[in-house]
Design a protein around this motif. Sequence first.
Motif, PDB file in Angstrom:
ATOM      1  N   HIS A  96      23.677  16.019  34.297  1.00  0.00           N
ATOM      2  CA  HIS A  96      23.058  16.306  33.002  1.00  0.00           C
ATOM      3  C   HIS A  96      21.561  16.479  33.152  1.00  0.00           C
ATOM      4  N   LEU A  97      21.137  17.739  33.188  1.00  0.00           N
ATOM      5  CA  LEU A  97      19.714  18.056  33.300  1.00  0.00           C
ATOM      6  C   LEU A  97      19.254  18.599  31.952  1.00  0.00           C
ATOM      7  N   CYS A  98      19.013  17.680  31.032  1.00  0.00           N
ATOM      8  CA  CYS A  98      18.684  18.084  29.663  1.00  0.00           C
ATOM      9  C   CYS A  98      17.568  19.127  29.581  1.00  0.00           C
ATOM     10  N   PRO A  99      16.482  19.002  30.378  1.00  0.00           N
ATOM     11  CA  PRO A  99      15.394  19.976  30.192  1.00  0.00           C
ATOM     12  C   PRO A  99      15.814  21.440  30.381  1.00  0.00           C
ATOM     13  N   ILE A 100      16.914  21.700  31.095  1.00  0.00           N
ATOM     14  CA  ILE A 100      17.308  23.103  31.257  1.00  0.00           C
ATOM     15  C   ILE A 100      18.634  23.417  30.584  1.00  0.00           C
ATOM     16  N   CYS A 101      19.072  22.550  29.685  1.00  0.00           N
ATOM     17  CA  CYS A 101      20.406  22.733  29.100  1.00  0.00           C
ATOM     18  C   CYS A 101      20.296  23.411  27.738  1.00  0.00           C
ATOM     19  N   GLU A 102      21.143  24.439  27.510  1.00  0.00           N
ATOM     20  CA  GLU A 102      21.073  25.138  26.222  1.00  0.00           C
ATOM     21  C   GLU A 102      21.543  24.262  25.067  1.00  0.00           C
ATOM     22  N   ALA A 103      22.245  23.170  25.371  1.00  0.00           N
ATOM     23  CA  ALA A 103      22.695  22.297  24.281  1.00  0.00           C
ATOM     24  C   ALA A 103      21.622  21.301  23.866  1.00  0.00           C
ATOM     25  N   SER A 104      20.597  21.160  24.677  1.00  0.00           N
ATOM     26  CA  SER A 104      19.586  20.144  24.409  1.00  0.00           C
ATOM     27  C   SER A 104      19.052  20.269  22.980  1.00  0.00           C
ATOM     28  N   GLY A 105      19.015  19.159  22.287  1.00  0.00           N
ATOM     29  CA  GLY A 105      18.567  19.160  20.887  1.00  0.00           C
ATOM     30  C   GLY A 105      19.724  19.274  19.918  1.00  0.00           C
ATOM     31  N   ASN A 106      20.849  19.857  20.402  1.00  0.00           N
ATOM     32  CA  ASN A 106      22.046  19.955  19.574  1.00  0.00           C
ATOM     33  C   ASN A 106      23.197  19.161  20.174  1.00  0.00           C
ATOM     34  N   CYS A 107      22.936  18.470  21.261  1.00  0.00           N
ATOM     35  CA  CYS A 107      24.003  17.834  22.040  1.00  0.00           C
ATOM     36  C   CYS A 107      24.294  16.428  21.524  1.00  0.00           C
ATOM     37  N   GLU A 108      25.572  16.145  21.314  1.00  0.00           N
ATOM     38  CA  GLU A 108      25.939  14.840  20.765  1.00  0.00           C
ATOM     39  C   GLU A 108      25.781  13.715  21.793  1.00  0.00           C
ATOM     40  N   LEU A 109      26.008  14.037  23.070  1.00  0.00           N
ATOM     41  CA  LEU A 109      25.846  13.009  24.108  1.00  0.00           C
ATOM     42  C   LEU A 109      24.380  12.574  24.183  1.00  0.00           C
ATOM     43  N   GLN A 110      23.512  13.574  24.230  1.00  0.00           N
ATOM     44  CA  GLN A 110      22.074  13.305  24.285  1.00  0.00           C
ATOM     45  C   GLN A 110      21.627  12.543  23.026  1.00  0.00           C
ATOM     46  N   ALA A 198      30.707  26.499  18.097  1.00  0.00           N
ATOM     47  CA  ALA A 198      29.558  25.670  18.503  1.00  0.00           C
ATOM     48  C   ALA A 198      29.781  24.180  18.265  1.00  0.00           C
ATOM     49  N   ASP A 199      30.610  23.832  17.269  1.00  0.00           N
ATOM     50  CA  ASP A 199      30.765  22.428  16.898  1.00  0.00           C
ATOM     51  C   ASP A 199      31.713  21.626  17.777  1.00  0.00           C
ATOM     52  N   VAL A 200      32.673  22.300  18.381  1.00  0.00           N
ATOM     53  CA  VAL A 200      33.756  21.535  19.009  1.00  0.00           C
ATOM     54  C   VAL A 200      33.295  20.836  20.280  1.00  0.00           C
ATOM     55  N   CYS A 201      32.690  21.558  21.209  1.00  0.00           N
ATOM     56  CA  CYS A 201      32.230  20.902  22.432  1.00  0.00           C
ATOM     57  C   CYS A 201      30.962  20.103  22.105  1.00  0.00           C
ATOM     58  N   PRO A 202      30.997  18.782  22.324  1.00  0.00           N
ATOM     59  CA  PRO A 202      29.841  17.965  21.917  1.00  0.00           C
ATOM     60  C   PRO A 202      28.629  18.170  22.823  1.00  0.00           C
ATOM     61  N   VAL A 203      28.872  18.730  24.005  1.00  0.00           N
ATOM     62  CA  VAL A 203      27.804  18.877  25.004  1.00  0.00           C
ATOM     63  C   VAL A 203      27.585  20.364  25.313  1.00  0.00           C
ATOM     64  N   GLY A 204      26.948  20.656  26.416  1.00  0.00           N
ATOM     65  CA  GLY A 204      26.651  22.039  26.771  1.00  0.00           C
ATOM     66  C   GLY A 204      27.614  22.601  27.803  1.00  0.00           C
ATOM     67  N   CYS A 205      28.896  22.206  27.719  1.00  0.00           N
ATOM     68  CA  CYS A 205      29.861  22.728  28.693  1.00  0.00           C
ATOM     69  C   CYS A 205      30.394  24.082  28.251  1.00  0.00           C
ATOM     70  N   ILE A 206      30.913  24.165  27.025  1.00  0.00           N
ATOM     71  CA  ILE A 206      31.397  25.453  26.518  1.00  0.00           C
ATOM     72  C   ILE A 206      30.200  26.207  25.947  1.00  0.00           C
TER      73      ILE A 206
END
Lengths: 237, 190
Positions: A96-110, A198-206
Motif C-alpha cells: 500500500h503506497l498511498c502517495p501514488i494510489c488513485e484511491a488515496s483520499g477515497n479509500c476506505e482502508l486508508q 467506484a463504491d464496491v471496491c473499498p481500496v484501489g484494487c479495481i
Amino acid sequence: MSGFTFTIDGTEIAAEDGQTIMEAADAAGVYIPRLCDHEGLRHQGGCRVCTVKAGGRSVAACTQPAAPGQTVESETPHITKLRRDLVEMLFHEGNHLCPICEASGNCELQAMAYRLNMTAPTKFPYLEPCRAVDASHPDIALDTNRCISCGRCIRASLDVDGKSVFGYVGRGIHRRVAVNGSDLAHTDAAITDHAVSADVCPVGCIIRKRTGFTTPIGEREFDHGLIGRKIEEKRRG
Amino acid sequence: MVDELPKARIATTSLAGCFGCHMAILDIDERLIELMKLVEIDRSPLTDIKRFRGRCDIGIIEGGCCNEENVEVLRDFRRHCDVLIAMGQCAIMGGLPAMRNAIMHSDEPLRECLEEAYINGRYIRNTTHGIPNDPALPLLLDEVYPCSEVVEIDYQIPGCAPEGDIIFDTLSQLLAGRFRGFERERIKFD
Ligand code: SF4
Ligand code: SF4
Ligand code: SF4
Ligand code: FES
C-alpha cells in the motif's frame, strides 16, 4: 415487526427483530467501523474490523443479530486497538503506497487507518508480496497489491450483476481474490457492472481506467472528514 | 521569559527521501520565525552542518534506509537525539523507494531494479552501459527499510509530504511538553 432496545457504549439503540447490531446502530446514527460489509450487498463477516463485545463475547457486528437488552461495547480503547491492529495488518499484507494510489483520499482502508489513529511506529513486519497488475481489460485494471480480500466484488458480481467475474482462490493466508478467467479481459466483466463501480471496491484494487486522479486533493471523499461521519451525522440530526 | 530559556536543539536529515518533507518544513512559513525563537538548528541540510555539535532534543528524519550510509546516519541520530521523529511516508513505511522491494515476479528485486534503471529501460541513455559501482557510492541495501525497523522511533508525522500545519503543531506541542497525538481529521498518508 416487533421492536426492542439494547445499548452500545451506554447509548440506547432501538432495533427490530432480525436486524444485526450494525444495521440497528446505523439506523440510530452510531457508526461501527467496517470494511467487508457494504450497503446493498449480503453480509460476509470476514474482515472483523466491526468486532464489538456483546455480553462479554467478541462478535462481528455486521452478522450478529441484535438482542433485547444486550450490552454492546464498541469504542473502548481495547476494541479500538484491536481494530487498528487488524487494519494495520491489512496494510502490511499487501503493498500500500498511498502517495501514488488513485484511491488515496477515497479509500476506505486508508480512511479507517485515519479514524483509528494508525500513526504509531509499527510492530508488524511488511510482507511485501509480489502481486500482479492485470491491465488486460480495455476499461478496467486490477492492482492486486491493494486487494484486501474483502469479497465485496465477489458478492456484487454474483448477487447484483448475475455474473461471477470474481472469486476466492487458495486457503488460509494464501486465500486471494482472483478473476474467473486467464485474466480480466477473458471474463464477462463490463465497465457497467456494479462489481466494478467506484463504491464496491473499498481500496484501489479495481481501477476504472482513465478516471484516476480526477478529483483534486482537498475535495476527495475523506478530505471532508472521517469515515463514518455520514452515519454519525444522523444522530446529531 | 521565553528568550531566557536555553533553546531546544533540533537536527534534521534526509535519507532515502526526495527532500519534499524538508520543503514541507518551510511550509511553516512565517511561523518559522516564532519557532526559531524556541530552537536552534544543529546538524541539518538547512544549516549545512554535517556533524552533531552536541546532544539534541529532537531529531527529524525524512526518508527510510536504502543504503548503508542511511543506516549509519540514522543510528547517529538515535545516539544524539532525545526524541526521534520519522517525518513523512518514506521514513514511516519506506514510501516510493520501497516500491523496489516488491518488484513483480522477481527473486532479485534489487538487481532487476538496477538493470531496468541503468541498462534495460526503454528511455535510458547510459554511455557506460553499466550499473554505477564507484567505491565512493554507499552500498545499497537489499531492501528499503522504514526507520522504525532500524532504530527506535518515538513519533511519526504522517503525510507525503506532511502539511506545514501538522509539522508546526507537532513540534511546538513537543517543545511545550504537551503533545497528545494528532487530531484524526488531520492524519493523511499522501
Ligand atoms: S488502496 Fe488505499 S490504503 Fe492502499 S495504497 Fe491505495 S489509498 Fe493507500
Ligand atoms: S478487489 Fe476490491 S472489492 Fe474485491 S476483494 Fe479485493 S479489495 Fe475487495
Ligand atoms: S514522504 Fe513524500 S515528500 Fe517526504 S521524502 Fe518521501 S516522497 Fe518526498
Ligand atoms: S464488516 Fe463485519 S466482518 Fe467485515
